[in-house]
Design an enzyme around this catalytic site. Structure first.
Site, PDB file in Angstrom:
ATOM      1  N   ILE A 189      -2.822  -9.541  -5.635  1.00 42.91           N
ATOM      2  CA  ILE A 189      -1.383  -9.278  -5.532  1.00 42.91           C
ATOM      3  C   ILE A 189      -0.798  -8.915  -6.893  1.00 42.91           C
ATOM      4  CG2 ILE A 189       0.860 -10.319  -5.011  1.00 42.91           C
ATOM      5  CD1 ILE A 189      -0.596 -12.010  -2.871  1.00 42.91           C
ATOM      6  N   ASP A 219      -5.308 -17.966   7.781  1.00 45.11           N
ATOM      7  CA  ASP A 219      -5.064 -18.545   6.461  1.00 45.11           C
ATOM      8  C   ASP A 219      -4.918 -20.061   6.469  1.00 45.11           C
ATOM      9  OD1 ASP A 219      -5.079 -15.960   5.613  1.00 45.11           O
ATOM     10  OD2 ASP A 219      -3.007 -15.899   4.904  1.00 45.11           O
ATOM     11  N   HIS A 267     -23.157  15.640   0.378  1.00 41.59           N
ATOM     12  CA  HIS A 267     -22.975  15.988  -1.032  1.00 41.59           C
ATOM     13  C   HIS A 267     -21.973  17.136  -1.130  1.00 41.59           C
ATOM     14  CE1 HIS A 267     -23.924  16.803  -5.221  1.00 41.59           C
ATOM     15  NE2 HIS A 267     -23.975  18.105  -4.901  1.00 41.59           N
ATOM     16  N   GLY A 316      -1.394 -17.270  -6.176  1.00 42.14           N
ATOM     17  CA  GLY A 316      -2.114 -17.623  -4.957  1.00 42.14           C
ATOM     18  C   GLY A 316      -1.193 -17.939  -3.796  1.00 42.14           C
ATOM     19  N   LYS A 349       0.832  -1.210   0.000  1.00 41.43           N
ATOM     20  CA  LYS A 349       0.000   0.000   0.000  1.00 41.43           C
ATOM     21  C   LYS A 349       0.865   1.258   0.000  1.00 41.43           C
ATOM     22  CE  LYS A 349      -3.161  -2.878  -0.019  1.00 41.43           C
ATOM     23  NZ  LYS A 349      -2.195  -3.954  -0.241  1.00 41.43           N
ATOM     24  N   GLU A 355      -2.170  -5.413  -8.077  1.00 43.86           N
ATOM     25  CA  GLU A 355      -1.644  -4.287  -7.294  1.00 43.86           C
ATOM     26  C   GLU A 355      -0.186  -4.006  -7.636  1.00 43.86           C
ATOM     27  OE1 GLU A 355      -2.355  -4.902  -3.142  1.00 43.86           O
ATOM     28  OE2 GLU A 355      -4.527  -5.095  -3.399  1.00 43.86           O
ATOM     29  N   ALA A 415      -3.801 -12.746 -12.212  1.00 44.69           N
ATOM     30  CA  ALA A 415      -4.464 -11.446 -12.154  1.00 44.69           C
ATOM     31  C   ALA A 415      -5.386 -11.353 -10.951  1.00 44.69           C
ATOM     32  CB  ALA A 415      -5.234 -11.186 -13.445  1.00 44.69           C
TER      33      ALA A 415
END
Length: 467
Positions: free
Chosen positions: A186, A313, A445, A272, A55, A189, A183
């Site tokens: 990861i 994970d 707004h 992955g 990031k 980005e 795609a």
């Protein structure tokens, strides 16, 4: 260390988002807690080589892109050539990582959690070794060891030319040609980062659409946006290997029955991640992962071994830091005798490109596969005042609701700041809100988030600012 000092109520193996959060929550609830982590810095893959450093690079690359290519059109005149100091970029990224990992370390210390630095291994009977030496025991053990990158057997990573995201966040020069295999989040980005810095980026994806798992409308819009940004994208493309052609490395792939060769100075393999349980000693306690390497758990995160739990994970569900964090909190509360809970139906997924992609709940295709009658509302950012004023009209908000009850089943966004916007849809879904609830929620707004309100109204054909 005395016997009493090495005996804990809870021991967590793994100091990533799931593990350190679980440890902190356990300590908050009055449980004597230990945290075992092999890295010197806490935070796991996410803080050290994943979510956070990527990031930082995304942010800096967007600033560079604006200065180099878009500033003049916005009326910002820069005297002289805009150039990239990649060392400064990397130093800034590293500073961000150091600040955040240091912050986690401070939180752990403040909560009185005992930290063990080294590789944790189960010994049975509640005992844990650290770097092969018996170090502690616990009534409850939480496994939170995270995931590792998936390799391609025919294209082994060497850490230099063929790399994972670990190396792709730390190149010492901008590769002339970068090939990204995969795609997903990861690949997209980091591919977009290096494209902004000047690489010729080619993305090779086996599936029909990029950003697998996203709503089809969303992935198609995103692909068009990336191509406008200069990325070359090949879908329905099967990578088969690599070879030298005229003295240069080329990635070889098959597309529509024909072989293509793509020159590469660097190859990012981003196909992955897999559960990481190497050397954890699962066999010692009778835990056998499934065929994909995941540890099976019940609805209370219990494994097949008494007193041993698993989160993040290494168990079922999306490999996301915030999913692991929620599981860590819920499990800590369960161990403390409270009613911990995770609502897996409202876990958002984000790709932090520009524009960003964010989604939660069912896609349109998933709803149809389940046989659910649905209504769909869409609102394009081309009709949003703030998006027009901000040069951010590439995007859309899509709301999927039950045709009978109007309950929101899913929400999907492509927009600048989509990662922040998705929380509003998550919140409405958490309490079982309807598309009408979303459409009647007052929005300031002008804001890009008004597109969410309009998409909610569009479910019943009541959007104000679209034809």
């Amino acid at each position: 260390m005395s016997d009493s000092d090495s005996q804990f109520d809870v021991a967590v193996i793994g100091g990533g988002p799931g593990g350190y959060v679980a440890a902190i929550r356990c300590a908050q609830l009055g449980l004597k807690t230990a945290l075992v982590e092999k890295r010197k810095a806490l935070g796991g893959t996410c803080l050290n080589v994943g979510c956070i450093p990527s990031k930082a690079l995304l942010h800096t690359s967007e600033q560079f892109e604006f200065a180099a290519h878009n500033a003049a059109a916005a009326g910002v005149e820069i005297d002289g050539k805009v150039s990239l100091n990649l060392k400064t970029v990397m130093d800034k990224k590293d500073k961000v990582v150091k600040q955040l990992t240091g912050g986690v370390d401070m939180l752990v210390k403040k909560r009185g959690i005992t930290r063990f630095e080294g590789h944790g291994k189960l010994l049975g009977e509640g005992k844990i070794a650290v770097d092969d030496k018996e170090a502690l025991s616990a009534t409850n053990i939480i496994l939170a060891t995270g995931s590792a990158v998936v390799d391609l057997p025919f294209l082994k990573q060497d850490g230099e030319t063929i790399v994972s995201s670990d190396q792709a966040i730390a190149f010492d020069s901008v590769p002339e040609n970068l090939v990204v295999i995969g795609a997903g989040a990861i690949g997209l980005e980091l591919g977009s980062v290096w494209a902004r810095y000047g690489s010729n980026v080619t993305v090779l994806e086996f599936l029909p659409n990029i950003a697998a798992g996203c709503d089809t409308d969303i992935s198609k819009l995103l692909e068009r946006s990336f191509k406008k940004q200069g990325l070359t994208i090949h879908t329905k493309t099967k990578v088969t290997g690599a070879k030298e052609i005229d003295g240069k490395l080329n990635v070889i792939a098959e597309k529509k029955g024909k072989e293509i060769a793509v020159p590469a100075d660097k190859v990012l393999v981003a196909v992955g991640r897999k559960p990481y349980t190497d050397g954890l000693g699962l066999e010692t306690v009778g835990i056998t992962p499934d065929q994909r390497g995941f540890i099976e758990i019940d609805d209370h995160f219990k494994t097949s071994a008494a007193g041993i739990f698993a989160i993040g994970d290494i168990v079922r569900g999306p490999m996301l830091a915030h999913k692991a964090e929620e599981e860590g909190v819920a499990l800590a509360e369960m161990i403390a005798g409270k009613a911990g809970h995770v609502n897996y139906d409202v876990i958002p997924n984000v790709i932090y490109t520009e524009p960003e992609v964010a989604g939660v709940g069912l896609t349109e295709a998933q709803a149809k596969e389940k046989g659910i009658a649905i209504k769909v509302g869409k609102f394009p950012l081309q009709a949003n005042g703030r998006a027009i004023a901000s040069d951010a009209t590439d995007g859309v908000v899509k709301i999927i609701a039950c045709a009978e009850t109007d309950k929101i089943l899913g929400g999907h966004i492509v927009a600048k700041g989509a990662s922040e916007m998705i929380s509003e849809i998550v919140t409405h879904m958490e309490y079982g809100g309807s598309a009408e609830d979303l459409g009647r929620t007052v929005h300031a707004h002008p804001t890009i988030s008004e597109a969410i309100k309009e998409a909610g109204l569009a479910v019943d054909g009541a959007a104000i600012h679209s034809l």
